[in-house]
Structures are given as structure tokens and as C-alpha cells.
Design a protein around this motif. Structure first.
Motif, PDB file in Angstrom:
ATOM      1  N   TYR A 143     -28.092 -14.989  -2.597  1.00 20.77           N
ATOM      2  CA  TYR A 143     -27.442 -14.446  -3.780  1.00 20.77           C
ATOM      3  C   TYR A 143     -25.970 -14.852  -3.747  1.00 20.77           C
ATOM      4  CZ  TYR A 143     -31.625 -11.684  -4.628  1.00 20.77           C
ATOM      5  OH  TYR A 143     -32.912 -11.314  -4.884  1.00 20.77           O
ATOM      6  N   GLY A 144     -25.302 -14.710  -4.885  1.00 22.96           N
ATOM      7  CA  GLY A 144     -23.915 -15.153  -4.958  1.00 22.96           C
ATOM      8  C   GLY A 144     -23.009 -14.124  -5.590  1.00 22.96           C
ATOM      9  N   ILE A 145     -21.723 -14.231  -5.265  1.00 26.70           N
ATOM     10  CA  ILE A 145     -20.710 -13.366  -5.851  1.00 26.70           C
ATOM     11  C   ILE A 145     -19.551 -14.251  -6.289  1.00 26.70           C
ATOM     12  CG2 ILE A 145     -19.488 -12.878  -3.678  1.00 26.70           C
ATOM     13  CD1 ILE A 145     -19.322  -9.938  -4.674  1.00 26.70           C
ATOM     14  N   VAL A 146     -18.863 -13.853  -7.354  1.00 22.91           N
ATOM     15  CA  VAL A 146     -17.827 -14.694  -7.953  1.00 22.91           C
ATOM     16  C   VAL A 146     -16.443 -14.083  -7.725  1.00 22.91           C
ATOM     17  CG1 VAL A 146     -16.926 -15.662 -10.106  1.00 22.91           C
ATOM     18  CG2 VAL A 146     -19.399 -15.556  -9.724  1.00 22.91           C
ATOM     19  N   PHE A 147     -15.538 -14.904  -7.202  1.00 22.40           N
ATOM     20  CA  PHE A 147     -14.127 -14.536  -7.068  1.00 22.40           C
ATOM     21  C   PHE A 147     -13.327 -15.472  -7.962  1.00 22.40           C
ATOM     22  CE2 PHE A 147     -16.255 -13.444  -3.157  1.00 22.40           C
ATOM     23  CZ  PHE A 147     -15.771 -12.179  -2.851  1.00 22.40           C
ATOM     24  N   CYS A 148     -12.469 -14.907  -8.790  1.00 22.04           N
ATOM     25  CA  CYS A 148     -11.742 -15.759  -9.736  1.00 22.04           C
ATOM     26  C   CYS A 148     -10.299 -15.296  -9.895  1.00 22.04           C
ATOM     27  CB  CYS A 148     -12.446 -15.790 -11.088  1.00 22.04           C
ATOM     28  SG  CYS A 148     -12.833 -14.176 -11.756  1.00 22.04           S
ATOM     29  N   ASP A 149      -9.493 -16.181 -10.461  1.00 25.16           N
ATOM     30  CA  ASP A 149      -8.100 -15.879 -10.725  1.00 25.16           C
ATOM     31  C   ASP A 149      -8.017 -14.670 -11.661  1.00 25.16           C
ATOM     32  OD1 ASP A 149      -5.402 -16.065 -10.647  1.00 25.16           O
ATOM     33  OD2 ASP A 149      -5.252 -17.994 -11.676  1.00 25.16           O
ATOM     34  N   ASP A 150      -6.994 -13.880 -11.501  1.00 29.57           N
ATOM     35  CA  ASP A 150      -6.877 -12.616 -12.231  1.00 29.57           C
ATOM     36  C   ASP A 150      -6.383 -12.846 -13.658  1.00 29.57           C
ATOM     37  OD1 ASP A 150      -6.909  -9.990 -12.857  1.00 29.57           O
ATOM     38  OD2 ASP A 150      -5.247  -9.394 -11.553  1.00 29.57           O
ATOM     39  N   THR A 151      -7.229 -13.489 -14.466  1.00 28.01           N
ATOM     40  CA  THR A 151      -6.920 -13.699 -15.874  1.00 28.01           C
ATOM     41  C   THR A 151      -8.137 -13.314 -16.718  1.00 28.01           C
ATOM     42  OG1 THR A 151      -7.653 -16.004 -15.745  1.00 28.01           O
ATOM     43  CG2 THR A 151      -5.308 -15.576 -15.430  1.00 28.01           C
ATOM     44  N   ASN A 152      -7.917 -12.568 -17.770  1.00 28.07           N
ATOM     45  CA  ASN A 152      -8.995 -12.158 -18.671  1.00 28.07           C
ATOM     46  C   ASN A 152     -10.152 -11.504 -17.920  1.00 28.07           C
ATOM     47  OD1 ASN A 152      -8.192 -12.911 -21.408  1.00 28.07           O
ATOM     48  ND2 ASN A 152      -8.170 -14.993 -20.627  1.00 28.07           N
ATOM     49  N   ASN A 190     -14.918 -10.704  -9.209  1.00 27.08           N
ATOM     50  CA  ASN A 190     -13.853 -10.106  -8.413  1.00 27.08           C
ATOM     51  C   ASN A 190     -12.550 -10.847  -8.661  1.00 27.08           C
ATOM     52  OD1 ASN A 190     -15.008  -8.154  -5.976  1.00 27.08           O
ATOM     53  ND2 ASN A 190     -16.535  -9.543  -6.817  1.00 27.08           N
ATOM     54  N   MET A 191     -11.568 -10.146  -9.216  1.00 23.11           N
ATOM     55  CA  MET A 191     -10.299 -10.768  -9.566  1.00 23.11           C
ATOM     56  C   MET A 191      -9.381 -10.859  -8.346  1.00 23.11           C
ATOM     57  SD  MET A 191     -10.966 -11.317 -12.652  1.00 23.11           S
ATOM     58  CE  MET A 191     -12.474 -10.791 -13.484  1.00 23.11           C
ATOM     59  N   ARG A 192      -8.719 -12.001  -8.218  1.00 19.31           N
ATOM     60  CA  ARG A 192      -7.795 -12.226  -7.127  1.00 19.31           C
ATOM     61  C   ARG A 192      -6.476 -12.787  -7.663  1.00 19.31           C
ATOM     62  NH1 ARG A 192     -10.936  -9.522  -4.815  1.00 19.31           N
ATOM     63  NH2 ARG A 192     -12.050  -9.935  -2.866  1.00 19.31           N
ATOM     64  N   ASP A 193      -5.375 -12.361  -7.068  1.00 20.13           N
ATOM     65  CA  ASP A 193      -4.078 -12.959  -7.368  1.00 20.13           C
ATOM     66  C   ASP A 193      -4.025 -14.298  -6.651  1.00 20.13           C
ATOM     67  OD1 ASP A 193      -1.446 -13.762  -7.544  1.00 20.13           O
ATOM     68  OD2 ASP A 193      -0.609 -11.779  -7.123  1.00 20.13           O
ATOM     69  N   ASN A 195      -1.757 -16.196  -5.917  1.00 21.48           N
ATOM     70  CA  ASN A 195      -0.650 -16.326  -4.980  1.00 21.48           C
ATOM     71  C   ASN A 195      -1.046 -15.917  -3.567  1.00 21.48           C
ATOM     72  OD1 ASN A 195       2.159 -16.863  -4.393  1.00 21.48           O
ATOM     73  ND2 ASN A 195       2.427 -14.649  -4.195  1.00 21.48           N
ATOM     74  N   HIS A 196      -2.094 -15.081  -3.474  1.00 22.99           N
ATOM     75  CA  HIS A 196      -2.530 -14.591  -2.168  1.00 22.99           C
ATOM     76  C   HIS A 196      -3.932 -15.075  -1.807  1.00 22.99           C
ATOM     77  CE1 HIS A 196       0.988 -12.068  -2.288  1.00 22.99           C
ATOM     78  NE2 HIS A 196       0.575 -11.489  -3.396  1.00 22.99           N
ATOM     79  N   SER A 197      -4.436 -16.080  -2.486  1.00 29.72           N
ATOM     80  CA  SER A 197      -5.792 -16.560  -2.234  1.00 29.72           C
ATOM     81  C   SER A 197      -5.814 -18.070  -2.066  1.00 29.72           C
ATOM     82  CB  SER A 197      -6.734 -16.153  -3.376  1.00 29.72           C
ATOM     83  OG  SER A 197      -8.001 -16.744  -3.203  1.00 29.72           O
ATOM     84  N   LEU A 198      -6.059 -18.529  -0.843  1.00 27.62           N
ATOM     85  CA  LEU A 198      -6.161 -19.966  -0.592  1.00 27.62           C
ATOM     86  C   LEU A 198      -7.367 -20.559  -1.299  1.00 27.62           C
ATOM     87  CD1 LEU A 198      -5.304 -20.042   3.229  1.00 27.62           C
ATOM     88  CD2 LEU A 198      -3.830 -20.741   1.338  1.00 27.62           C
ATOM     89  N   LEU A 199      -8.417 -19.751  -1.486  1.00 31.79           N
ATOM     90  CA  LEU A 199      -9.623 -20.253  -2.151  1.00 31.79           C
ATOM     91  C   LEU A 199      -9.353 -20.530  -3.630  1.00 31.79           C
ATOM     92  CD1 LEU A 199     -10.620 -18.065   0.204  1.00 31.79           C
ATOM     93  CD2 LEU A 199     -12.826 -18.818  -0.630  1.00 31.79           C
ATOM     94  N   ILE A 200      -8.671 -19.587  -4.294  1.00 30.31           N
ATOM     95  CA  ILE A 200      -8.360 -19.780  -5.711  1.00 30.31           C
ATOM     96  C   ILE A 200      -7.426 -20.973  -5.888  1.00 30.31           C
ATOM     97  CG2 ILE A 200      -7.332 -18.740  -7.763  1.00 30.31           C
ATOM     98  CD1 ILE A 200      -9.987 -17.499  -6.987  1.00 30.31           C
ATOM     99  N   GLN A 201      -6.468 -21.134  -4.992  1.00 29.46           N
ATOM    100  CA  GLN A 201      -5.558 -22.277  -5.075  1.00 29.46           C
ATOM    101  C   GLN A 201      -6.313 -23.593  -4.909  1.00 29.46           C
ATOM    102  OE1 GLN A 201      -1.865 -21.819  -2.728  1.00 29.46           O
ATOM    103  NE2 GLN A 201      -2.208 -19.608  -2.772  1.00 29.46           N
ATOM    104  N   SER A 202      -7.314 -23.605  -4.031  1.00 26.99           N
ATOM    105  CA  SER A 202      -8.120 -24.809  -3.837  1.00 26.99           C
ATOM    106  C   SER A 202      -8.883 -25.152  -5.118  1.00 26.99           C
ATOM    107  CB  SER A 202      -9.100 -24.613  -2.677  1.00 26.99           C
ATOM    108  OG  SER A 202      -8.416 -24.395  -1.464  1.00 26.99           O
TER     109      SER A 202
END
Length: 243
Positions: A143-152, A190-193, A195-202
Motif C-alpha cells: 500500500y502507499g501513502i502520499v507526502f506532498c508540499d504544503d500547498t492546496n 500528508n502535507m510537508r513544509d 523547507n524541512h523535507s529533503l524528499l519534497i526538495q528532491s
């Protein structure tokens, strides 16, 4: 995300969305590998570990190094080149990309929603088929879970909840559709900032280089960096689409 999701008076023809998929057993590996890569950037270019690499801002704006000198434009593009090279070498990573060509859309088309809907569907479908790296290419219990930038965040949560009930998929013959509610993606996004997430920056670097591959700006053209995205070929989730 990279590009503007608007249709009218938009500065970009395309809207690009990229998702990085890592199996839970490789999660800590990815974090450690990325930290090691960021340490390399600190040594090679003077890019601090704590500083966010938001690709469009990183290329557009000046970057002050710890020694009070600035990264040149060429060096900033080389940082993105090295980032792409780093990601392309992670054999446990897969990247799914969505591109919306806004020139082909009519008034009222919701670029943001449709792009995310496609990404959710491709993630769900690939989980169902077991086509990710390390999977047996047959149905699995993953199964999967989604982490994304904190927009909308509210819009994405509403979209995902709707798709767990109603997710129409066109039939292969071109007529009609089937309702296949999502079952493999669990929880709300799951929203992430970033600035504090190397995964979102990648993921941001990937989406930016995808947009530049399609429609490069003057700086990318001048440095011959348009085709950096093609270096990611070894880790692209090409099973997401027959095309």
C-alpha cells in the motif's frame, strides 16, 4: 509541481507534477543517501545542508555561501545537474511524472486537480500491478501513502477522499468507463513544509527539470541544461503509461 496551473494569461504552457516513490524498506536508505549527497554539495559548492533547494528560486536568485561569496549561475545549474545524477543512480527509486499541456485545454479545465488526479491514479495503478522497483510485477499486498508540499492541502484531501469512492477509468475500447475506487493509497495526503523535507526538495528538482526539458528558460538554454531530465531515465516509472 513546476509551472503555473492557470489557463488565462499564464506564464507557462505546461504544468508538471513529479512523484518520487520509495518502498518503506528503503525509506531510511533514501534519507541517508540524500543527506550524504547534501554533504557533498556543501563540500563541492558551499550549499549549506540546512538550506532549501527550491529549484526555480535557486536558479533565479543569488545564493550567498558561508564564505560570503556567491554561487555563479553556472554553479547553481551544476548543483541541479549533480542532483539529477544522484537521483538517477538510486536503483530503489521510481519517479512518476504528469504533464498538462494547457494549450490543448478549454476554458474551465482545472489544471491542478486533473494533474493530481492523474498522479494519484498512476500511483494506485502501479501499486496494484506490483510494477515498482523490487516488486514482482504482479499484484502485491503493498500500500502507499502520499507526502506532498504544503500547498492546496484542502483541495488535495477532498480530491483523494472523492477518489476512494468515485474514480472513473475510461474503458480501453474508447467508450464508457469503469468506476475503480482507490484502495491502495491510504490516509489523506500528508502535507510537508518543503523547507524541512529533503524528499519534497528532491521531487521539486525533478519537476523543475521536467518543465525545462519541455520549455527551457534562457538560463537553462544558455548552459545547455535542457536535457538534464533525460538522465533520470533509469529511474522513471515508464510503466505508468503506454505512451
Amino acid at each position: 509541481e513546476s509551472g503555473d496551473p492557470g489557463l488565462l494569461a499564464s506564464p507557462s504552457r505546461y504544468f508538471a507534477l513529479s512523484g518520487l516513490t520509495i518502498h518503506e524498506t528503503k525509506w531510511h536508505d533514501f534519507i541517508q543517501d540524500t543527506l550524504n549527497f547534501r554533504r557533498y554539495l556543501r563540500i563541492r559548492y558551499g550549499v549549506r545542508l540546512r538550506d532549501e533547494i527550491h529549484a526555480s528560486d535557486f536558479i533565479r536568485s543569488s545564493y550567498l555561501k558561508p564564505d560570503n561569496t556567491y554561487l555563479s549561475q553556472n554553479e547553481r545549474i551544476l548543483v541541479l545537474r549533480d542532483y539529477v545524477n544522484f537521483l538517477s543512480g538510486l536503483n530503489y527509486l521510481r519517479i512518476t511524472n504528469i504533464v498538462i499541456d494547457k494549450n490543448t485545454k478549454i476554458s474551465g479545465y482545472d489544471v491542478f486537480t486533473e494533474a493530481w488526479k492523474l498522479l494519484f491514479q498512476r500511483f494506485e495503478n502501479t501499486l496494484n500491478s506490483g510494477n515498482f522497483s523490487g516488486s514482482p510485477n504482479q499484484p502485491t499486498n503493498d500500500y502507499g501513502i502520499v507526502f506532498c508540499d504544503d500547498t492546496n492541502g484542502g483541495k488535495l484531501t477532498s480530491l483523494m477522499r472523492k477518489m476512494t469512492v468515485y474514480n472513473p477509468i475510461p474503458n480501453a475500447g474508447g467508450t464508457g468507463f469503469r468506476n475503480l475506487p482507490m484502495r491502495k493509497i491510504i490516509e489523506d495526503p500528508n502535507m510537508r513544509d518543503s523547507n524541512h523535507s529533503l524528499l519534497i526538495q528532491s521531487a521539486d528538482v525533478v519537476a523543475y527539470m521536467l518543465l525545462q526539458y519541455l520549455s527551457p528558460n534562457k538560463k537553462i538554454k544558455a548552459q545547455g541544461a535542457r536535457n538534464y531530465f533525460a538522465r533520470l531515465r533509469p529511474v522513471l516509472n515508464t510503466r505508468a503509461s503506454r505512451q
